[in-house]
Design an enzyme around this catalytic site. Structure first.
Site, PDB file in Angstrom:
ATOM      1  N   SER A 297      53.927  51.298  30.380  1.00 45.57           N
ATOM      2  CA  SER A 297      54.517  49.955  30.466  1.00 45.57           C
ATOM      3  C   SER A 297      53.619  48.924  29.809  1.00 45.57           C
ATOM      4  O   SER A 297      54.064  48.114  28.979  1.00 45.57           O
ATOM      5  CB  SER A 297      54.744  49.569  31.937  1.00 45.57           C
ATOM      6  OG  SER A 297      55.707  50.396  32.536  1.00 45.57           O
TER       7      SER A 297
ATOM      8  N   GLY B 242      56.699  54.807  32.559  1.00 46.24           N
ATOM      9  CA  GLY B 242      55.447  55.162  33.211  1.00 46.24           C
ATOM     10  C   GLY B 242      54.561  53.938  33.338  1.00 46.24           C
ATOM     11  O   GLY B 242      54.685  52.979  32.565  1.00 46.24           O
ATOM     12  N   CYS B 243      53.646  53.952  34.294  1.00 45.61           N
ATOM     13  CA  CYS B 243      52.834  52.759  34.554  1.00 45.61           C
ATOM     14  C   CYS B 243      51.919  52.433  33.372  1.00 45.61           C
ATOM     15  O   CYS B 243      51.939  51.307  32.855  1.00 45.61           O
ATOM     16  CB  CYS B 243      52.045  52.908  35.854  1.00 45.61           C
ATOM     17  SG  CYS B 243      51.034  54.399  35.960  1.00 45.61           S
ATOM     18  N   HIS B 244      51.113  53.399  32.913  1.00 46.76           N
ATOM     19  CA  HIS B 244      50.239  53.136  31.765  1.00 46.76           C
ATOM     20  C   HIS B 244      51.077  52.757  30.545  1.00 46.76           C
ATOM     21  O   HIS B 244      50.725  51.829  29.802  1.00 46.76           O
ATOM     22  CB  HIS B 244      49.418  54.378  31.426  1.00 46.76           C
ATOM     23  CG  HIS B 244      48.575  54.895  32.538  1.00 46.76           C
ATOM     24  ND1 HIS B 244      47.397  54.297  32.934  1.00 46.76           N
ATOM     25  CD2 HIS B 244      48.728  55.978  33.345  1.00 46.76           C
ATOM     26  CE1 HIS B 244      46.862  54.988  33.920  1.00 46.76           C
ATOM     27  NE2 HIS B 244      47.655  56.004  34.202  1.00 46.76           N
TER      28      HIS B 244
END
Length: 319
Positions: free
Chosen positions: A121, A117-119
């Site tokens: 990462s 997931g972006c957050h």
């Protein structure tokens, strides 16, 4: 050699970005399922089993359903799942090659990779090395906040920001969300860092399309080892030495700021993540800046695909 790739969920934000990047390559043939047959399980199964690589850009339940369409004797087709469905599943490899010195080979050999997931990462890039080294105790009361562009919210959120008729005054300012403190990235943020408890995580969406900064405050008096901000900058520089896509910024990052500000957009349209360490004797702030659609999504997926296919890891990705 030309590799056959099928993007299941090609019309979503992540799928479109993957498709856009792959369209520039001559070593990839993207298999395109006719729109009228996108929900036909038999047709989808045919495409999945023809492909060398399948990207899953779908809701969790739909991702699991697509994986179930793999023929029992098919050990050739490889999956990259951009949903949250498999990120803490031990049968899947987490798609952050830089996690530790051995993890890149795990990604390279995997048949099933869960794209981070972006957050998550940014949080994992910052906290996994520190917990593994004993600098941050496993029971540390971790907190993190993250500001992201609205593209991370999918089509509905993108439309609400880009349609002048729906852009209210309240949307002009950054907005906290997921205030139930149960964001879907929390399980991977805890599992992949080795923390004993989930961090207190507060995401923020801003009135800009893409870009992200994930910040983690640390209190040196609660850490497992005596360290200063400069020590942590040196630690990260050694940990990520030689990495193509993770750049640790100098201990004095002031010249790299924008009049003292840290914009979220400086890594846009790249697969680069930048790590900053700020602070003094009593307080330290870690920050990871990257493109939420790059290293935070489609760029990370393609980086993992390159490893799985045995091609140069940076192929088709900007640094």
């Amino acid at each position: 050699m030309t590799y056959k790739v099928f993007i299941d969920g090609r019309h979503g934000t992540t799928g479109l970005k993957i498709d856009e990047r792959l369209a520039l390559r001559d070593d990839v043939e993207v298999l395109t399922i006719p729109d009228a047959q996108r929900k036909d399980a038999a047709v989808k199964a045919e495409y999945i089993n023809r492909a060398d690589v399948v990207f899953l850009c779908l809701p969790d339940a739909a991702s699991k359903e697509s994986v179930s369409l793999l023929a029992p004797d098919n050990t050739r087709t490889r999956f990259l799942d951009a949903s949250t469905a498999h990120r803490t599943n031990p049968d899947w490899v987490y798609g952050l090659p830089e996690l530790n010195p051995r993890h890149r080979e795990r990604v390279r050999a995997a048949q099933k990779v869960a794209v981070p997931g972006c957050h998550a990462s940014g949080f994992i890039m910052l906290m996994h090395p520190l917990v593994a080294a004993g600098i941050v105790p496993a029971d540390y009361p971790a907190t993190t906040y993250s500001i992201t562009g609205y593209s991370g919210g999918g089509k509905e959120m993108i439309a609400s920001y880009e349609d002048a008729g729906t852009l209210g005054d309240a949307m002009l300012s950054p907005r906290f969300y997921a205030l139930g403190l149960a964001h879907k990235h929390l399980p991977e943020m805890q599992t992949l860092t080795g923390l004993a408890n989930k961090p207190l995580f507060t995401p923020i969406v801003g009135n800009f399309a893409q870009g992200m900064v994930v910040a983690v405050p640390l209190l040196p008096r609660l850490l497992g080892k005596p360290v200063a901000a400069a020590d942590l900058q040196h630690f990260f520089a050694e940990y990520y030495a030689g990495e193509t896509f993770i750049k640790v910024m100098p201990a004095d990052a002031t010249p790299l700021l924008d009049n003292g500000f840290l914009p979220a957009t400086a890594c846009n349209d790249t697969n680069r993540a930048e790590i900053f360490v700020f602070g003094h004797g009593e307080q330290i702030l870690l920050a990871a800046r990257f493109d939420n659609l790059g290293k935070g999504a489609s760029g990370a997926a393609i980086q993992c695909m390159n490893l799985m296919l045995g091609v140069d890891e940076a192929t088709g990705l900007a640094v």
